[in-house]
Write a protein that holds these residues in place. Structure first.
Motif, PDB file in Angstrom:
ATOM      1  N   SER A 283       9.832 -41.238  23.307  1.00  0.00           N
ATOM      2  CA  SER A 283      11.087 -41.529  24.014  1.00  0.00           C
ATOM      3  C   SER A 283      12.099 -40.404  23.835  1.00  0.00           C
ATOM      4  N   PHE A 284      12.847 -40.166  24.917  1.00  0.00           N
ATOM      5  CA  PHE A 284      13.916 -39.168  24.868  1.00  0.00           C
ATOM      6  C   PHE A 284      15.086 -39.709  24.033  1.00  0.00           C
ATOM      7  N   TYR A 285      15.629 -38.856  23.196  1.00  0.00           N
ATOM      8  CA  TYR A 285      16.857 -39.184  22.459  1.00  0.00           C
ATOM      9  C   TYR A 285      17.610 -37.854  22.339  1.00  0.00           C
ATOM     10  N   GLN A 286      18.903 -37.861  22.632  1.00  0.00           N
ATOM     11  CA  GLN A 286      19.661 -36.599  22.591  1.00  0.00           C
ATOM     12  C   GLN A 286      19.484 -35.947  21.223  1.00  0.00           C
ATOM     13  N   ILE A 287      19.271 -34.632  21.211  1.00  0.00           N
ATOM     14  CA  ILE A 287      18.868 -33.994  19.953  1.00  0.00           C
ATOM     15  C   ILE A 287      20.050 -33.655  19.020  1.00  0.00           C
ATOM     16  N   LEU A 295      29.872 -36.796  24.007  1.00  0.00           N
ATOM     17  CA  LEU A 295      29.399 -36.815  25.399  1.00  0.00           C
ATOM     18  C   LEU A 295      29.511 -38.223  25.988  1.00  0.00           C
ATOM     19  N   TYR A 296      29.018 -39.206  25.235  1.00  0.00           N
ATOM     20  CA  TYR A 296      29.029 -40.582  25.739  1.00  0.00           C
ATOM     21  C   TYR A 296      30.457 -41.116  25.829  1.00  0.00           C
ATOM     22  N   GLN A 297      31.291 -40.737  24.870  1.00  0.00           N
ATOM     23  CA  GLN A 297      32.679 -41.202  24.908  1.00  0.00           C
ATOM     24  C   GLN A 297      33.359 -40.683  26.170  1.00  0.00           C
ATOM     25  N   THR A 314      21.162 -44.764  35.376  1.00  0.00           N
ATOM     26  CA  THR A 314      19.920 -44.199  35.915  1.00  0.00           C
ATOM     27  C   THR A 314      19.452 -43.051  35.031  1.00  0.00           C
ATOM     28  N   TYR A 315      18.124 -42.927  34.869  1.00  0.00           N
ATOM     29  CA  TYR A 315      17.501 -41.994  33.922  1.00  0.00           C
ATOM     30  C   TYR A 315      17.982 -42.385  32.513  1.00  0.00           C
ATOM     31  N   CYS A 316      17.731 -43.650  32.149  1.00  0.00           N
ATOM     32  CA  CYS A 316      18.451 -44.239  31.006  1.00  0.00           C
ATOM     33  C   CYS A 316      17.809 -43.993  29.648  1.00  0.00           C
ATOM     34  N   GLY A 319      18.143 -46.413  26.669  1.00  0.00           N
ATOM     35  CA  GLY A 319      19.258 -47.304  27.003  1.00  0.00           C
ATOM     36  C   GLY A 319      20.566 -46.974  26.289  1.00  0.00           C
ATOM     37  N   THR A 320      20.641 -45.794  25.688  1.00  0.00           N
ATOM     38  CA  THR A 320      21.822 -45.470  24.870  1.00  0.00           C
ATOM     39  C   THR A 320      23.133 -45.591  25.646  1.00  0.00           C
ATOM     40  N   ILE A 321      23.212 -44.927  26.808  1.00  0.00           N
ATOM     41  CA  ILE A 321      24.481 -44.938  27.544  1.00  0.00           C
ATOM     42  C   ILE A 321      24.748 -46.352  28.080  1.00  0.00           C
ATOM     43  N   VAL A 335      17.319 -47.769  34.559  1.00  0.00           N
ATOM     44  CA  VAL A 335      15.992 -47.376  35.050  1.00  0.00           C
ATOM     45  C   VAL A 335      15.560 -46.079  34.380  1.00  0.00           C
ATOM     46  N   GLU A 336      14.258 -46.049  34.068  1.00  0.00           N
ATOM     47  CA  GLU A 336      13.701 -44.903  33.336  1.00  0.00           C
ATOM     48  C   GLU A 336      12.190 -44.878  33.615  1.00  0.00           C
ATOM     49  N   VAL A 337      11.622 -43.665  33.680  1.00  0.00           N
ATOM     50  CA  VAL A 337      10.221 -43.552  34.090  1.00  0.00           C
ATOM     51  C   VAL A 337       9.224 -43.737  32.930  1.00  0.00           C
ATOM     52  N   VAL A 338       9.688 -43.546  31.684  1.00  0.00           N
ATOM     53  CA  VAL A 338       8.755 -43.657  30.543  1.00  0.00           C
ATOM     54  C   VAL A 338       8.741 -45.100  30.016  1.00  0.00           C
ATOM     55  N   GLN A 339       7.549 -45.714  30.051  1.00  0.00           N
ATOM     56  CA  GLN A 339       7.435 -47.134  29.670  1.00  0.00           C
ATOM     57  C   GLN A 339       7.890 -47.370  28.222  1.00  0.00           C
ATOM     58  N   GLY A 362      10.348 -47.244  36.014  1.00  0.00           N
ATOM     59  CA  GLY A 362       9.972 -46.742  37.344  1.00  0.00           C
ATOM     60  C   GLY A 362      10.746 -45.475  37.626  1.00  0.00           C
ATOM     61  N   LYS A 363      10.490 -44.919  38.800  1.00  0.00           N
ATOM     62  CA  LYS A 363      11.227 -43.715  39.202  1.00  0.00           C
ATOM     63  C   LYS A 363      12.596 -44.139  39.726  1.00  0.00           C
ATOM     64  N   ALA A 364      13.629 -43.448  39.296  1.00  0.00           N
ATOM     65  CA  ALA A 364      14.991 -43.820  39.705  1.00  0.00           C
ATOM     66  C   ALA A 364      15.099 -43.887  41.219  1.00  0.00           C
ATOM     67  N   GLU A 365      14.453 -42.917  41.907  1.00  0.00           N
ATOM     68  CA  GLU A 365      14.574 -42.850  43.363  1.00  0.00           C
ATOM     69  C   GLU A 365      13.913 -44.053  44.045  1.00  0.00           C
ATOM     70  N   GLU A 366      12.940 -44.676  43.374  1.00  0.00           N
ATOM     71  CA  GLU A 366      12.276 -45.850  43.962  1.00  0.00           C
ATOM     72  C   GLU A 366      12.976 -47.144  43.543  1.00  0.00           C
ATOM     73  N   ILE A 383      24.523 -41.233  36.041  1.00  0.00           N
ATOM     74  CA  ILE A 383      23.333 -40.431  36.359  1.00  0.00           C
ATOM     75  C   ILE A 383      23.113 -39.427  35.223  1.00  0.00           C
ATOM     76  N   ASP A 384      21.899 -39.365  34.683  1.00  0.00           N
ATOM     77  CA  ASP A 384      21.629 -38.407  33.585  1.00  0.00           C
ATOM     78  C   ASP A 384      20.182 -37.895  33.702  1.00  0.00           C
ATOM     79  N   PRO A 385      19.933 -37.074  34.747  1.00  0.00           N
ATOM     80  CA  PRO A 385      18.545 -36.691  35.031  1.00  0.00           C
ATOM     81  C   PRO A 385      18.040 -35.558  34.136  1.00  0.00           C
TER      82      PRO A 385
HETATM   83  C1  SAM Z   1      18.209 -36.132  30.018  1.00  0.00           C
HETATM   84  S1  SAM Z   1      17.264 -37.573  29.667  1.00  0.00           S
HETATM   85  C2  SAM Z   1      18.540 -38.756  29.543  1.00  0.00           C
HETATM   86  C3  SAM Z   1      18.185 -40.011  28.811  1.00  0.00           C
HETATM   87  C4  SAM Z   1      19.353 -40.916  28.408  1.00  0.00           C
HETATM   88  N1  SAM Z   1      20.301 -41.103  29.460  1.00  0.00           N
HETATM   89  C5  SAM Z   1      20.007 -40.430  27.142  1.00  0.00           C
HETATM   90  O1  SAM Z   1      21.178 -40.022  27.160  1.00  0.00           O
HETATM   91  O2  SAM Z   1      19.358 -40.472  26.070  1.00  0.00           O
HETATM   92  C6  SAM Z   1      16.502 -37.859  31.198  1.00  0.00           C
HETATM   93  C7  SAM Z   1      15.573 -39.055  31.224  1.00  0.00           C
HETATM   94  O3  SAM Z   1      15.093 -39.210  32.574  1.00  0.00           O
HETATM   95  C8  SAM Z   1      13.754 -39.661  32.524  1.00  0.00           C
HETATM   96  N2  SAM Z   1      13.206 -39.368  33.874  1.00  0.00           N
HETATM   97  C9  SAM Z   1      12.686 -38.217  34.337  1.00  0.00           C
HETATM   98  N3  SAM Z   1      12.396 -38.327  35.647  1.00  0.00           N
HETATM   99  C10 SAM Z   1      12.738 -39.577  36.029  1.00  0.00           C
HETATM  100  C11 SAM Z   1      12.702 -40.297  37.255  1.00  0.00           C
HETATM  101  N4  SAM Z   1      12.244 -39.731  38.374  1.00  0.00           N
HETATM  102  N5  SAM Z   1      13.147 -41.551  37.275  1.00  0.00           N
HETATM  103  C12 SAM Z   1      13.625 -42.149  36.146  1.00  0.00           C
HETATM  104  N6  SAM Z   1      13.690 -41.526  34.955  1.00  0.00           N
HETATM  105  C13 SAM Z   1      13.260 -40.251  34.890  1.00  0.00           C
HETATM  106  C14 SAM Z   1      13.165 -38.942  31.349  1.00  0.00           C
HETATM  107  O4  SAM Z   1      12.026 -39.606  30.848  1.00  0.00           O
HETATM  108  C15 SAM Z   1      14.334 -38.960  30.348  1.00  0.00           C
HETATM  109  O5  SAM Z   1      14.275 -40.084  29.515  1.00  0.00           O
END
Ligand code: SAM
Length: 453
Positions: A283-287, A295-297, A314-316, A319-321, A335-339, A362-366, A383-385
């Motif tokens: 899972s993605f987590y800000q490094i 940033l979140y504030q 979107t791109y969550c 779920g942090t934000i 919504v986030e693509v990684v299960q 799922g994909k944010a666009e779908e 939005i945080d792609p």
């Molecule tokens: C920059 S991270 C942001 C994650 C989160 N908002 C955070 O602050 O920790 C981008 C996220 O988008 C997801 N992602 C990439 N392509 C995506 C898509 N098409 N639809 C939904 N999520 C996607 C990635 O797996 C990643 O978790």
């Protein structure tokens, strides 16, 4: 075309910096890019590459130094590709990052009246990385080496300290490297595509202090795994999870799809502004946790929630934000693509007793199209792609949903600027804050507020 020749030695004055932090000298409008040269400096350089539209130079001597120049504290700095700005004072780094955003939005993008704030920097801009992905290789004596890649190469620089990683990571790296050699562990050879150990990934919960170690292997059989588990647990009681990730692909992707837990928990835990988060190895987590809170504030300030809003995150990720915002909103849809990340987000919501969140994989666009079809009418879209920015269908659907506000976080302001032009049909880009998530490197993170026109 220039008359410059490869290996020529020249002197000149640096007049600009690229977004990669390279100094720019021009001879009759023909640019020469010189890494580690700073604006205002008089330098001597050697031409190492000549192309039709530009040349690359190597800095030989600084004849007149900029006030922004400092001695890089890292002994590997001039070899390693991990950092690019250690030769610059931190104030100059922050100013350079703001300037890059100003250039992209005010000058190139035509967003002349957007307010661009100063970059939010760190008090101590070192040892901030909570995730280290360390490649493993061998030297000419077939001894294991670990470190980071030389610039634009896959050649590992063997190191025992990296000043931007969490300190515990280098202690673990040094022990593991010693044990790889003692136990004669098979090391992956990228050229031959043979051998076992590819990377060691270490993640730390900044506030919890919990540590996860992941051995990334080319194949399942890791016969020394029990010894590593035993030794790591004994040496580092902070380690709560040791995993093996199997990556048999021969691409540059670091982790493969399958992980097994060798001992301990499946997930790592951390806390951000009193919300507890757990994350799995994929899972993605800000490094940079300290800066993530800024940033979140700022994102929360820009969202200006009053308690009654429907928010799309979107791109969550985990779920942090969304969970930050759920405290001040009526309902948050993520919504986030990684299960794995969505599983984490759902657990995080339950654990923190939020009953006003829905997370969908799922994909944010779908998924956003499905939400629209279900009649969900957001007031705020977050939005945080990833670096490549958003899909155009996604942005068009956001326009159709017509929320009051859009808050857009980006780790690549140039794709953010591209996407802002689409949003500009209906939204006014009001303000942008750069947040320095990656000190000593050229990476820039921004958070932007768009209000419905
Ligand atoms: C920059 S991270 C942001 C994650 C989160 N908002 C955070 O602050 O920790 C981008 C996220 O988008 C997801 N992602 C990439 N392509 C995506 C898509 N098409 N639809 C939904 N999520 C996607 C990635 O797996 C990643 O978790």
């Amino acid at each position: 075309m220039s008359t410059l020749q490869k290996n020529d030695i020249h002197r000149g004055r640096v007049i600009d910096l690229t977004h990669e932090g390279h100094g720019v000298i021009k001879i009759d409008r023909y640019p020469i890019f010189i890494p580690q040269a700073l604006i205002g400096e008089e330098i001597e350089y050697k031409v190492i590459k000549v192309k039709k539209n530009f040349a690359i130079g190597k800095l030989l001597n600084v004849l007149k130094e900029s006030e922004d120049r400092v001695e890089p504290p890292c002994v590997y700095y001039y070899k390693c590709g991990g950092c690019q700005l250690q030769h610059m004072t931190y104030e100059a780094q922050l100013a350079m990052k703001k300037e890059q955003v100003v250039n992209l939005f005010h000058r190139k993008g035509g967003f002349e009246d957007v307010i661009i704030h100063d970059t939010i920097g760190m008090e101590n801009p070192w040892r901030y990385r909570n995730k280290s992905q360390i490649p493993v290789g061998t030297n000419k004596d077939q001894q294991a080496i670990m470190g980071f890649y030389r610039q634009r190469s896959h050649q590992i620089i063997d190191m025992d300290e990296c000043l931007i990683q969490a300190p515990i990571h280098q202690e673990i790296m040094n022990k593991v490297k010693q044990w790889f050699n003692e136990l004669n562990v098979s090391i992956y050879d990228e050229q031959k595509k043979q051998g076992l150990m590819r990377h060691v990934v270490i993640r730390t919960g900044h506030y919890s202090g919990e540590v996860m170690v992941i051995f990334v292997t080319n194949g399942k059989k890791f016969k020394e795994s029990n010894i590593f588990v035993e030794r790591l647990q004994e040496a580092f009681p902070q380690i709560v999870s040791i995993k093996q990730n199997i990556n048999t692909s021969h691409s540059n992707v670091i982790m493969g799809p399958q992980s097994v837990t060798l001992i301990g928990k499946d997930t790592l835990q951390d806390t951000l502004s009193e919300v507890e988060f757990k994350m799995s190895d994929q899972s993605f987590y800000q490094i940079n946790t300290e800066q993530t809170e800024h940033l979140y504030q700022r994102a929360l300030d820009y969202a200006n929630l009053q308690g009654e809003e429907i928010v799309l995150d979107t791109y969550c990720g985990i779920g942090t934000i969304g969970l930050y915002m759920a405290q001040q909103a009526k309902h948050v849809y993520g919504v986030e693509v990684v299960q794995d990340a969505i599983d984490n987000a759902q657990d995080n919501a339950t654990k923190n007793r939020f009953n006003n969140t829905t997370f969908v994989c799922g994909k944010a666009e779908e998924v956003i199209l499905k939400w629209k079809a279900q009649g969900i009418k957001p007031d705020v879209v977050m939005i945080d792609p990833p670096r490549k920015g958003c899909d155009e269908t996604f942005l068009n659907t956001v326009l159709e949903l017509n929320p009051k506000r859009i808050v857009y976080i980006s780790c690549n302001p140039s794709t953010q600027q591209r996407d802002a032009k689409i949003l500009d049909q209906q939204y006014k880009l009001k303000q942008i804050t750069p947040v320095d998530m990656f000190p000593q490197t050229t990476h820039v993170e921004t958070v932007a507020q768009f209000d419905r026109k």
